[in-house]
Design a protein around this motif. Sequence first.
Motif, PDB file in Angstrom:
ATOM      1  N   TRP A 109       0.644  -1.212  -0.078  1.00 50.49           N
ATOM      2  CA  TRP A 109       0.035  -0.009   0.180  1.00 50.49           C
ATOM      3  C   TRP A 109       0.842   1.297  -0.281  1.00 50.49           C
ATOM      4  CZ3 TRP A 109      -5.098  -0.671  -0.444  1.00 50.49           C
ATOM      5  CH2 TRP A 109      -5.657  -2.103  -0.002  1.00 50.49           C
ATOM      6  N   THR A 110       2.105   1.128  -0.259  1.00 53.36           N
ATOM      7  CA  THR A 110       3.001   2.300  -0.253  1.00 53.36           C
ATOM      8  C   THR A 110       2.633   3.573  -0.909  1.00 53.36           C
ATOM      9  OG1 THR A 110       4.714   0.719   0.152  1.00 53.36           O
ATOM     10  CG2 THR A 110       5.300   3.160  -0.636  1.00 53.36           C
ATOM     11  N   GLY A 111       2.104   4.543  -0.301  1.00 50.99           N
ATOM     12  CA  GLY A 111       1.724   5.770  -1.086  1.00 50.99           C
ATOM     13  C   GLY A 111       0.425   5.813  -1.565  1.00 50.99           C
ATOM     14  N   ALA A 112      -0.513   4.705  -1.169  1.00 51.61           N
ATOM     15  CA  ALA A 112      -1.733   4.920  -1.544  1.00 51.61           C
ATOM     16  C   ALA A 112      -2.735   5.796  -0.977  1.00 51.61           C
ATOM     17  CB  ALA A 112      -2.514   3.397  -1.386  1.00 51.61           C
ATOM     18  N   ILE A 113      -3.740   6.329  -1.617  1.00 49.71           N
ATOM     19  CA  ILE A 113      -4.555   7.223  -0.818  1.00 49.71           C
ATOM     20  C   ILE A 113      -5.658   6.717  -0.571  1.00 49.71           C
ATOM     21  CG2 ILE A 113      -5.821   9.477  -1.314  1.00 49.71           C
ATOM     22  CD1 ILE A 113      -3.839  10.006  -3.740  1.00 49.71           C
TER      23      ILE A 113
END
Length: 203
Positions: free
Chosen positions: A184-188
């Motif tokens: 989920w890195t950087g997911a909004i």
Amino acid sequence: MTPTAPLDLAAIRAGQRQNLVQADLAGVDLAGAQLAGVDLSQANLRGADLSGADLRGAILRANLRGADLLGANLCEADARNADLRGANLLDATLRQTSLAGAFLTGALLTRVDLSAADLRGADLRGATLVEAILPQADLSAANLSGADLSQADLEEAILMGAILRGANLSQANLLCAQVAQAVWTGAILTGTCLAGTPLEAQP
């Protein structure tokens, strides 16, 4: 060498050709064509107009790069490993469609119905899935980096091992989705429903 006979497009549109294996239909107008159950394995449909076409149960393991599938019906079609990069699937219906390993980079999938579809290992980088309908869809190991899934319905979807780096999931519904080992890195996740997932308890 005998020249290849030209394809009878009228017969194809009317669903009178069931075997279109390796057919060259690049850029052809097949809007509204009746192609349910047709075998289009390895066909070249690059840039073809298939808007509103009936492709239910068709074998679409083909080149559909940049094709127009606006409002088309692909329910239960076999599109495994199909090339759908940059294709327009706006408002298309793909319930229970097999898209495992398909290439959908940059594809337009706004409001597409992918309920219970098989998208395992599919490449959806940069795809637009705004308001997409994906309940119970299997996205295991799919690459959704940079995809726009805002307001998408992913209830009970399988996202195990999926890559969602930088994806936009704002206002999406992930109720009871399976997300083990997803990235989920950087997911909004603004306003995202995460009830019933391991992410629910995270700040």
